[in-house]
Design an enzyme around this catalytic site. Sequence first.
Site, PDB file in Angstrom:
ATOM      1  N   LYS A 150      -3.715 -13.243   4.168  1.00 55.25           N
ATOM      2  CA  LYS A 150      -3.781 -14.156   3.025  1.00 55.25           C
ATOM      3  C   LYS A 150      -2.514 -15.024   3.073  1.00 55.25           C
ATOM      4  O   LYS A 150      -1.755 -15.149   2.104  1.00 55.25           O
ATOM      5  CB  LYS A 150      -3.876 -13.333   1.731  1.00 55.25           C
ATOM      6  CG  LYS A 150      -4.161 -14.128   0.483  1.00 55.25           C
ATOM      7  CD  LYS A 150      -5.567 -14.672   0.377  1.00 55.25           C
ATOM      8  CE  LYS A 150      -5.708 -15.554  -0.843  1.00 55.25           C
ATOM      9  NZ  LYS A 150      -6.992 -16.260  -0.904  1.00 55.25           N
ATOM     10  N   ASP A 207      -9.935 -13.415   2.081  1.00 55.63           N
ATOM     11  CA  ASP A 207     -11.118 -13.500   1.219  1.00 55.63           C
ATOM     12  C   ASP A 207     -12.314 -14.036   1.999  1.00 55.63           C
ATOM     13  O   ASP A 207     -13.435 -13.566   1.853  1.00 55.63           O
ATOM     14  CB  ASP A 207     -10.857 -14.312  -0.066  1.00 55.63           C
ATOM     15  CG  ASP A 207     -10.024 -15.569   0.151  1.00 55.63           C
ATOM     16  OD1 ASP A 207      -9.678 -15.853   1.313  1.00 55.63           O
ATOM     17  OD2 ASP A 207      -9.728 -16.261  -0.839  1.00 55.63           O
ATOM     18  N   TYR A 255       0.810  -1.218   0.000  1.00 54.59           N
ATOM     19  CA  TYR A 255       0.000   0.000   0.000  1.00 54.59           C
ATOM     20  C   TYR A 255       0.846   1.273   0.000  1.00 54.59           C
ATOM     21  O   TYR A 255       0.396   2.342  -0.415  1.00 54.59           O
ATOM     22  CB  TYR A 255      -0.886   0.003   1.245  1.00 54.59           C
ATOM     23  CG  TYR A 255      -2.112   0.864   1.151  1.00 54.59           C
ATOM     24  CD1 TYR A 255      -3.312   0.332   0.686  1.00 54.59           C
ATOM     25  CD2 TYR A 255      -2.096   2.196   1.528  1.00 54.59           C
ATOM     26  CE1 TYR A 255      -4.442   1.118   0.599  1.00 54.59           C
ATOM     27  CE2 TYR A 255      -3.230   2.983   1.439  1.00 54.59           C
ATOM     28  CZ  TYR A 255      -4.400   2.441   0.974  1.00 54.59           C
ATOM     29  OH  TYR A 255      -5.523   3.213   0.886  1.00 54.59           O
ATOM     30  N   ASP A 284      -7.829  -1.753   4.102  1.00 53.02           N
ATOM     31  CA  ASP A 284      -8.418  -0.721   3.238  1.00 53.02           C
ATOM     32  C   ASP A 284      -9.710  -1.264   2.611  1.00 53.02           C
ATOM     33  O   ASP A 284     -10.778  -0.651   2.687  1.00 53.02           O
ATOM     34  CB  ASP A 284      -7.403  -0.349   2.153  1.00 53.02           C
ATOM     35  CG  ASP A 284      -7.885   0.765   1.244  1.00 53.02           C
ATOM     36  OD1 ASP A 284      -8.623   1.643   1.718  1.00 53.02           O
ATOM     37  OD2 ASP A 284      -7.520   0.753   0.060  1.00 53.02           O
TER      38      ASP A 284
END
Length: 473
Positions: free
Chosen positions: A237, A338, A160, A362
């Site tokens: 993840k 996810d 990011y 985010d």
Amino acid sequence: MYDKITPPTTGEKITFKNGEPVVPDNPIIPFIRGDGTGIDIWPATEKVLDAAVAKAYNGKRKISWFKVYAGDEACDLYGTYQYLPQDTLTAIKEYGVAIKGPLTTPVGGGIRSLNVALRQIFDLYACVRPCRYYAGTPSPHKNPEKLDVIVYRENTEDIYLGIEWKQGSEIGDRLISILNNELIPATPEHGKKQIPLDAGIGIKPISKSGSQRLVRRAIKHALQLPKAKQQVTLVHKGNIMKYTEGAFRDWGYELATTEFRNETVTERESWILGNKEKNPNISLEENARMIDPGFDALTPEKKAQIVKEVETVLNSIWTSHGDGKWKEKIMVNDRIADSIFQQIQTRPDEYSILATMNLNGDYLSDAAAAIVGGLGMGPGANIGDSCAVFEATHGTAPKHAGLDKINPGSVILSGVMMLEYMGWQEAADLIKKGLGAAIANGEVTYDLARLIEPPVEPLKCSEFAEAIIKHFG
Ligand SMILES: NC(=O)C1=CN([C@@H]2O[C@H](COP(=O)(O)OP(=O)(O)OC[C@H]3O[C@@H](n4cnc5c(N)ncnc54)[C@H](OP(=O)(O)O)[C@@H]3O)[C@@H](O)[C@H]2O)C=CC1
Ligand SMILES: O=C(O)CCC(=O)C(=O)O
Ligand SMILES: [Mg+2]
């Protein structure tokens, strides 16, 4: 000291002691109006905050606002490309607590994010974004009231930050060449993988210290919550990005089970303890089989490792956590990124604090805000150890700018977070009461009005602020 701005003539500085703010009755607080809809939202926010403080403290407390500049407004005052002037940085550093409207970041080329720059410059490592439901808020979800989560997002690392090189740039090409010809071949686990020669490259640093200080704050926050909400979920993840996202999870668990050993239990530990509570004579192997459904298909080494894990947990924490004592501890679990997006929709009441890395947080904070009414209801705070900057989850919403239309709720609620951070709970409570009552009464801006059935006439941005004040009671 300042080039083009002058601090208010009345008021005092907020100082910091052991990472906590020490707040005078008349603090000077710098604010950045923001680009786009900042022009509508900030005046509405200032009005509500001032009214709440005046009513709650009968004039004994008052904020002295200090206007500082960033984004387009800064360029108007300081000159072309002066998006984040030194004056602004000096003021935020000096006064410690600030609040801001959104700032534009162009896609593709152009300047890097001013919002991200502020977080980095002041080491505001925890981005805290609560998503809770106000009764009467229309939502596309059947039971939005079941969601009450706080996204605790690491704010200074990750891909990011935009440490990246453009496709075809000299350094980008050099980096690809070194990676393809030296570093990847020298790492057997990467096999014959190669980076396409026409790729842009971004770097994703995730540090142990950065991850752990974020999780530390998240756990400390969980300790303040009612028992039923004392849970921290590490979102990652890590199945795919093992040494960045997976490491974030592992470092989170490590911190929880060392620094907060007496206050926490991990989900896996709770299963092991629970199995022994149900069956005091359970063997280590049977316990291992119950916590790992694929146990029988594992290699002997892996089986032995899980049996050892069971043994270690029972030896180390059965006395402190066993016989149900673990139910009084903060639960620390983890979910793959996810899957957490569907979990907060299908099983919202099972989650409380979601500790995330920068990019995942985010995405997740926008998604969670949508469930409880949308971005107009998504407040936030960027917190460090000697500075805090409050800002909403959303951006500049440029198509609505200057129309006195947008929902100021998110920046007003960011102001509520600021008042709570300052210990001015009475003023914060008044605003929450006023905002809740206005919404329940159908006095809402366009974003919520369009979801209400039967439809209601939307209030303007400024009218919504007045409605909140009217409902202070
Ligand atoms: N911290 C910050 O300052 C942030 C800055 N940005 C920047 O903002 C700019 C615009 O980004 P964009 O992707 O359009 O995202 P935005 O969050 O600005 O807006 C997207 C949409 O969300 C809805 N929305 C946003 N804010 C509100 C609000 N207060 N009340 C009601 N609805 C709202 C609107 O939806 P609808 O039109 O459907 O009603 C809006 O069109 C970009 O430059 C981006 O980089 C983005 C995020 C954070
Ligand atoms: O800085 C930006 O422009 C976007 C920031 C953002 O989306 C966020 O922090 O949520
Ligand atoms: Mg965002």
